[in-house]
Design an enzyme around this catalytic site. Sequence first.
Site, PDB file in Angstrom:
ATOM      1  N   LYS A 153      -9.368  13.285 -13.986  1.00  0.00           N
ATOM      2  CA  LYS A 153      -9.752  14.701 -13.825  1.00  0.00           C
ATOM      3  C   LYS A 153      -8.880  15.594 -13.205  1.00  0.00           C
ATOM      4  O   LYS A 153      -9.249  16.383 -12.392  1.00  0.00           O
ATOM      5  CB  LYS A 153     -11.128  14.530 -12.961  1.00  0.00           C
ATOM      6  CG  LYS A 153     -12.233  15.859 -13.081  1.00  0.00           C
ATOM      7  CD  LYS A 153     -12.953  15.961 -14.458  1.00  0.00           C
ATOM      8  CE  LYS A 153     -13.669  17.188 -14.107  1.00  0.00           C
ATOM      9  NZ  LYS A 153     -14.180  17.601 -15.728  1.00  0.00           N
ATOM     10  N   ASP A 191     -14.846  13.284 -18.489  1.00  0.00           N
ATOM     11  CA  ASP A 191     -15.929  13.830 -19.331  1.00  0.00           C
ATOM     12  C   ASP A 191     -15.824  13.583 -20.628  1.00  0.00           C
ATOM     13  O   ASP A 191     -16.605  13.301 -21.419  1.00  0.00           O
ATOM     14  CB  ASP A 191     -16.316  15.146 -18.661  1.00  0.00           C
ATOM     15  CG  ASP A 191     -15.341  16.281 -18.899  1.00  0.00           C
ATOM     16  OD1 ASP A 191     -14.057  15.841 -18.759  1.00  0.00           O
ATOM     17  OD2 ASP A 191     -15.750  17.474 -18.631  1.00  0.00           O
TER      18      ASP A 191
END
Length: 357
Positions: free
Chosen positions: A189, A221
Amino acid sequence: MSKILVLAGDGIGPEIVRQAVKILDQLKLQGCHLELETANLGGVAYDQEGSPFPETTRKLAEQADAILLGAVGGPQYDDVERHLRPEQGLLDIRGHLNLFANLRPALLYEDLAEASSLKPELVAGLDLLIVRELVGGIYFGQPRAKEIKDGRRWGYNTMVYNEDEIRRIAHVAFAAAAKREGRLCSVDKANVLEVSLLWREIMEEVKTDYPTVELSHMYVDNAAMQLIRAPKQFDVMVTSNLFGDILSDAAAMLTGSIGMLPSASLNEDNLGMYEPIHGSAPDIAGKGIANPLATILSVAMMLRYSLSLEVEAKQVEEAVMQALTAGARTADIAKAGETIMSTDEMGDAVLRAMRTV
Ligand code: IPM
Ligand code: MG
């Protein structure tokens, strides 16, 4: 003689481990020198010995060549203090033995394409490996606490890695990719987290040691989405402890059932603990309906990675495949109209196949 420590644990743990032990007993009959010992881990250890990772278990674990674990946890421990909870026993044994490299292969068995929650054409031929860092990151980072400060309740954890921790898991992942299709996707991330910037940096550095491996990076994600959209784009994924926990459950479902996925957790000396990636499933515990295949396939990984018994590892995998091809199904992987087997019957189906392959 190889010493295997068997930790059945909680919930469905004892039922599924019993099937895996049948396979190990068969290998003994075939001449493998295996010595099995048992000990407590998790809730059962807390109940019987007052700690989820008792001293007796620690000593046996240190002496073992490999460890087979069922699962830990259950709702009866929800109110137990965190450091005594079953899950803490699992984290403690992973940490104590420094089992930093968690390999979670997601392989779709042809006969189960229909059991996947995705369309068969999206998952047919799926063969991906998630390499999860297992003894660092937010699971172990300090500071951590749930406390009252300034008259308010606070809860916090720390996602932290140093470069050595990232480098050693990177090497495991690159080496695995080099032996497979040579594609490694590092999941982080980095658009938000500094710890991910370092993760990326180290991945790029280690890449120079593996010229045949193509490295890509993906935000977690997006990786979750891509796993569900087009999972076959992945060969090997490498990621941190928390992200790997989440992504491996998603990957498991692609293969039809979380009851199918084995795992290996290794340290630098190839000492390993082998466990299905699923939990203790308290809702179905004791009913004899749990799928033992993830645990049996974990035995295959143990034979391969810790005991150097590749022929026997293949024999177990082949036996699972044959049992499935012959129509052996526990409830979680059965289609409407298919005959459903109990945990025990599935274990026996694999055992019979073992004797013929
Ligand atoms: C897993 C499990 C464990 C984890 C739990 C039981 C502590 O979910 O092995 O994936 O989060 O690592
Ligand atoms: Mg998990």
